[in-house]
Motif scaffolding. Structure first.
Motif, PDB file in Angstrom:
ATOM      1  N   HIS A 131      39.113   2.223 -59.302  1.00  0.00           N
ATOM      2  CA  HIS A 131      40.348   2.982 -58.755  1.00  0.00           C
ATOM      3  C   HIS A 131      41.542   2.959 -59.636  1.00  0.00           C
ATOM      4  O   HIS A 131      42.652   3.672 -59.408  1.00  0.00           O
ATOM      5  CB  HIS A 131      40.735   2.652 -57.302  1.00  0.00           C
ATOM      6  CG  HIS A 131      39.519   2.828 -56.196  1.00  0.00           C
ATOM      7  ND1 HIS A 131      38.935   4.274 -56.382  1.00  0.00           N
ATOM      8  CD2 HIS A 131      39.019   1.952 -55.556  1.00  0.00           C
ATOM      9  CE1 HIS A 131      37.916   3.956 -55.518  1.00  0.00           C
ATOM     10  NE2 HIS A 131      37.815   3.080 -54.823  1.00  0.00           N
ATOM     11  N   LEU A 169      46.146   7.522 -34.637  1.00  0.00           N
ATOM     12  CA  LEU A 169      46.564   8.894 -34.461  1.00  0.00           C
ATOM     13  C   LEU A 169      46.074   9.437 -33.122  1.00  0.00           C
ATOM     14  O   LEU A 169      46.980  10.141 -32.571  1.00  0.00           O
ATOM     15  CB  LEU A 169      45.563   9.778 -35.520  1.00  0.00           C
ATOM     16  CG  LEU A 169      45.894  11.249 -35.733  1.00  0.00           C
ATOM     17  CD1 LEU A 169      47.306  11.438 -36.200  1.00  0.00           C
ATOM     18  CD2 LEU A 169      44.816  11.778 -36.711  1.00  0.00           C
ATOM     19  N   SER A 225      30.681   1.284 -53.036  1.00  0.00           N
ATOM     20  CA  SER A 225      32.221   0.899 -53.487  1.00  0.00           C
ATOM     21  C   SER A 225      32.656   1.504 -54.917  1.00  0.00           C
ATOM     22  O   SER A 225      31.851   1.498 -55.710  1.00  0.00           O
ATOM     23  CB  SER A 225      32.235  -0.688 -53.449  1.00  0.00           C
ATOM     24  OG  SER A 225      33.554  -1.074 -53.859  1.00  0.00           O
ATOM     25  N   GLY A 226      33.799   1.800 -54.761  1.00  0.00           N
ATOM     26  CA  GLY A 226      34.601   2.490 -56.184  1.00  0.00           C
ATOM     27  C   GLY A 226      34.309   3.953 -56.375  1.00  0.00           C
ATOM     28  O   GLY A 226      34.416   4.594 -57.333  1.00  0.00           O
TER      29      GLY A 226
HETATM   30  N1  LIG Z   1      44.596   4.970 -37.552  1.00  0.00           N
HETATM   31  C1  LIG Z   1      44.323   6.031 -37.632  1.00  0.00           C
HETATM   32  O1  LIG Z   1      44.855   6.967 -36.916  1.00  0.00           O
HETATM   33  C2  LIG Z   1      43.644   6.564 -38.928  1.00  0.00           C
HETATM   34  C3  LIG Z   1      43.832   7.634 -39.437  1.00  0.00           C
HETATM   35  C4  LIG Z   1      43.279   7.967 -40.907  1.00  0.00           C
HETATM   36  C5  LIG Z   1      42.741   7.059 -41.257  1.00  0.00           C
HETATM   37  N2  LIG Z   1      42.647   5.859 -41.095  1.00  0.00           N
HETATM   38  C6  LIG Z   1      42.088   4.597 -41.636  1.00  0.00           C
HETATM   39  O2  LIG Z   1      42.259   4.802 -42.983  1.00  0.00           O
HETATM   40  C7  LIG Z   1      41.331   3.994 -43.832  1.00  0.00           C
HETATM   41  C8  LIG Z   1      40.973   4.958 -44.944  1.00  0.00           C
HETATM   42  O3  LIG Z   1      40.114   6.088 -44.431  1.00  0.00           O
HETATM   43  P1  LIG Z   1      39.627   7.259 -45.522  1.00  0.00           P
HETATM   44  O4  LIG Z   1      39.095   8.355 -44.834  1.00  0.00           O
HETATM   45  O5  LIG Z   1      41.175   7.629 -46.189  1.00  0.00           O
HETATM   46  O6  LIG Z   1      38.677   6.361 -46.600  1.00  0.00           O
HETATM   47  P2  LIG Z   1      37.929   6.957 -47.833  1.00  0.00           P
HETATM   48  O7  LIG Z   1      38.592   8.020 -48.538  1.00  0.00           O
HETATM   49  O8  LIG Z   1      36.638   7.234 -47.199  1.00  0.00           O
HETATM   50  O9  LIG Z   1      37.749   5.641 -48.646  1.00  0.00           O
HETATM   51  C9  LIG Z   1      37.317   4.153 -48.136  1.00  0.00           C
HETATM   52  C10 LIG Z   1      38.009   3.250 -49.157  1.00  0.00           C
HETATM   53  O10 LIG Z   1      37.885   1.962 -48.115  1.00  0.00           O
HETATM   54  C11 LIG Z   1      37.971   1.179 -48.872  1.00  0.00           C
HETATM   55  N3  LIG Z   1      37.108  -0.108 -48.425  1.00  0.00           N
HETATM   56  C12 LIG Z   1      36.211  -0.298 -47.474  1.00  0.00           C
HETATM   57  N4  LIG Z   1      35.779  -1.214 -47.012  1.00  0.00           N
HETATM   58  C13 LIG Z   1      36.963  -2.299 -47.501  1.00  0.00           C
HETATM   59  C14 LIG Z   1      37.268  -3.559 -47.439  1.00  0.00           C
HETATM   60  N5  LIG Z   1      36.467  -4.032 -46.635  1.00  0.00           N
HETATM   61  N6  LIG Z   1      38.249  -3.928 -48.137  1.00  0.00           N
HETATM   62  C15 LIG Z   1      38.991  -3.168 -48.926  1.00  0.00           C
HETATM   63  N7  LIG Z   1      38.942  -1.943 -49.224  1.00  0.00           N
HETATM   64  C16 LIG Z   1      37.599  -1.407 -48.301  1.00  0.00           C
HETATM   65  C17 LIG Z   1      37.117   1.583 -50.234  1.00  0.00           C
HETATM   66  O11 LIG Z   1      37.459   0.883 -51.367  1.00  0.00           O
HETATM   67  P3  LIG Z   1      36.532   0.620 -52.648  1.00  0.00           P
HETATM   68  O12 LIG Z   1      35.946   1.918 -53.164  1.00  0.00           O
HETATM   69  O13 LIG Z   1      37.781  -0.268 -53.474  1.00  0.00           O
HETATM   70  O14 LIG Z   1      35.400  -0.455 -52.540  1.00  0.00           O
HETATM   71  C18 LIG Z   1      37.352   2.981 -50.394  1.00  0.00           C
HETATM   72  O15 LIG Z   1      38.442   3.298 -51.164  1.00  0.00           O
HETATM   73  C19 LIG Z   1      40.217   3.738 -42.605  1.00  0.00           C
HETATM   74  O16 LIG Z   1      40.376   2.536 -42.168  1.00  0.00           O
HETATM   75  C20 LIG Z   1      40.458   4.729 -41.345  1.00  0.00           C
HETATM   76  O17 LIG Z   1      39.966   4.241 -40.383  1.00  0.00           O
HETATM   77  C21 LIG Z   1      43.335   5.514 -39.650  1.00  0.00           C
END
Ligand SMILES: NC(=O)c1ccc[n+]([C@@H]2O[C@H](COP(=O)([O-])OP(=O)(O)OC[C@H]3O[C@@H](n4cnc5c(N)ncnc54)[C@H](OP(=O)(O)O)[C@@H]3O)[C@@H](O)[C@H]2O)c1
Length: 324
Positions: free
Chosen positions: A179, A255, A304-305
């Motif tokens: 990344h 959210l 990953s990645g």
């Molecule tokens: N609270 C809320 O309301 C809310 C709303 C929206 C999103 N979120 C959260 O935002 C986060 C990202 O969602 P997204 O849809 O943007 O994800 P995404 O685009 O699908 O990407 C997932 C990313 O998570 C990384 N990852 C997965 N497991 C990991 C770990 N154990 N340690 C470090 N990095 C890790 C991966 O990294 P690598 O490629 O580097 O391996 C990948 O870049 C999630 O936790 C989601 O639940 C929360």
């Protein structure tokens, strides 16, 4: 609606790892419920927030049997209001979106502007709205912002929009080395999770948005200045963490909490703010999978990645036999 149409839906009827608990089921399309519109789905992404409930992590409030999926884009194909027919919309806050046809409440159904393509519209809700609302709640102007899971869609939006809002710098902590280049291209400062420079970076960050939790969040809390704020909005590690008494203030963002009691006007207003931002946002590309290839889509999600978001595509409605 052609009478030959069937619905294909990814159901989970028990908790478990998504690849084991999900099943693609075909069924006839039921009559439309009063006050609803029927949307034929064109695209629906895979987000962590779609998969986590399937594991049972939210079993106190999300219980199977359910069709999975929280967002997506489609076309209205059945409605008591003929003006809605053929409109591209996001059918949100109702049935699961990982199915060919969704019955939706028009009150929460968002019209999609013509210039927004389906693959972008399908991802306009969960991550962009979360990023927008977090930056409103914890304004980044003049602050040094740190992001974890920085390769994710949500963190990229947070980082780019934080810079636009006047953040001094955005430190983008990522797990996969893949990344680094694309984060730097966004104007963010990439730092590997296992880089010894992480401690120094955390020590100058006064606002962190963390989606990982566990040991990484605990480490940030130990290094960040005491006057700082850490916003926890995800637990990708699957491990919780505890605030440190003398450390920065920990805030939680969900959210769903912000959706409780929101008026339909405010709901639509959020999307009016999002569309212009999304038109110019650098958002990861998509990797499309026909819904029949859902297992391959889940495997792609777990890589990953990866630089793209797996997204389901749905079969065209069978228009039935051509009249003679
Ligand atoms: N609270 C809320 O309301 C809310 C709303 C929206 C999103 N979120 C959260 O935002 C986060 C990202 O969602 P997204 O849809 O943007 O994800 P995404 O685009 O699908 O990407 C997932 C990313 O998570 C990384 N990852 C997965 N497991 C990991 C770990 N154990 N340690 C470090 N990095 C890790 C991966 O990294 P690598 O490629 O580097 O391996 C990948 O870049 C999630 O936790 C989601 O639940 C929360």
């Amino acid at each position: 609606m052609p009478s030959a149409a069937i619905n294909q839906a990814l159901w989970y009827r028990r908790f478990g790892p998504p690849a084991e608990a999900l099943a693609l089921e075909a069924s006839d399309i039921p009559p439309l419920d009063p006050g609803r519109v029927r949307v034929q789905m064109t695209a629906a992404p895979i987000n962590p927030s779609d998969l986590i409930p399937i594991t049972g992590a939210y079993r106190h409030r999300v219980v199977p049997p359910r069709v999975a999926g929280h967002e997506g884009c489609g076309v209205v194909v059945e409605s008591a209001d003929p003006r809605l027919l053929g409109r591209r919309v996001l059918p949100l806050r109702g049935e699961g979106t990982w199915q060919s046809f969704v019955q939706a409440d028009p009150e929460w159904t968002i019209p999609v502007p013509d210039e927004i393509p389906d693959d972008l519209a399908a991802r306009a809700y969960i991550n962009p709205l979360a990023a927008l609302l977090m930056l409103e709640a914890w304004p980044p102007a003049g602050r040094r912002v740190l992001l974890t899971a920085a390769g994710s869609t949500c963190a990229r939006l947070l980082g780019a929009w934080a810079l636009e809002s006047g953040a001094r710098e955005v430190l983008a902590v990522h797990r996969s080395p893949a990344h680094a280049e694309s984060l730097a291209a966004l104007g963010l400062t990439p730092i590997r999770e296992d880089d010894p420079k992480l401690a120094a970076a955390a020590s100058i960050a006064d606002l962190a948005f963390d989606a990982v939790g566990g040991r990484l969040a605990a480490r940030l809390l130990a290094e960040m200045p005491r006057r700082g704020d850490l916003v926890s909005y995800g637990l990708l590690s699957g491990e919780p963490f505890l605030p440190t008494p003398a450390g920065p203030t920990v805030h939680r963002f969900h959210l769903r909490d912000r959706l409780e009691g929101v008026s339909a006007d405010a709901w639509r207003g959020w999307f009016e703010s999002l569309w212009p931002r999304l038109r110019t946002a650098t958002i990861p590309s998509v990797r499309p999978f026909p819904i029949e290839y859902w297992r391959e889509a889940l495997a792609s999600f777990d890589e990953s990645g990866r630089s793209s978001k797996p997204i389901f595509r749905f079969a065209e409605v069978d228009p039935g036999p051509t009249p003679p």
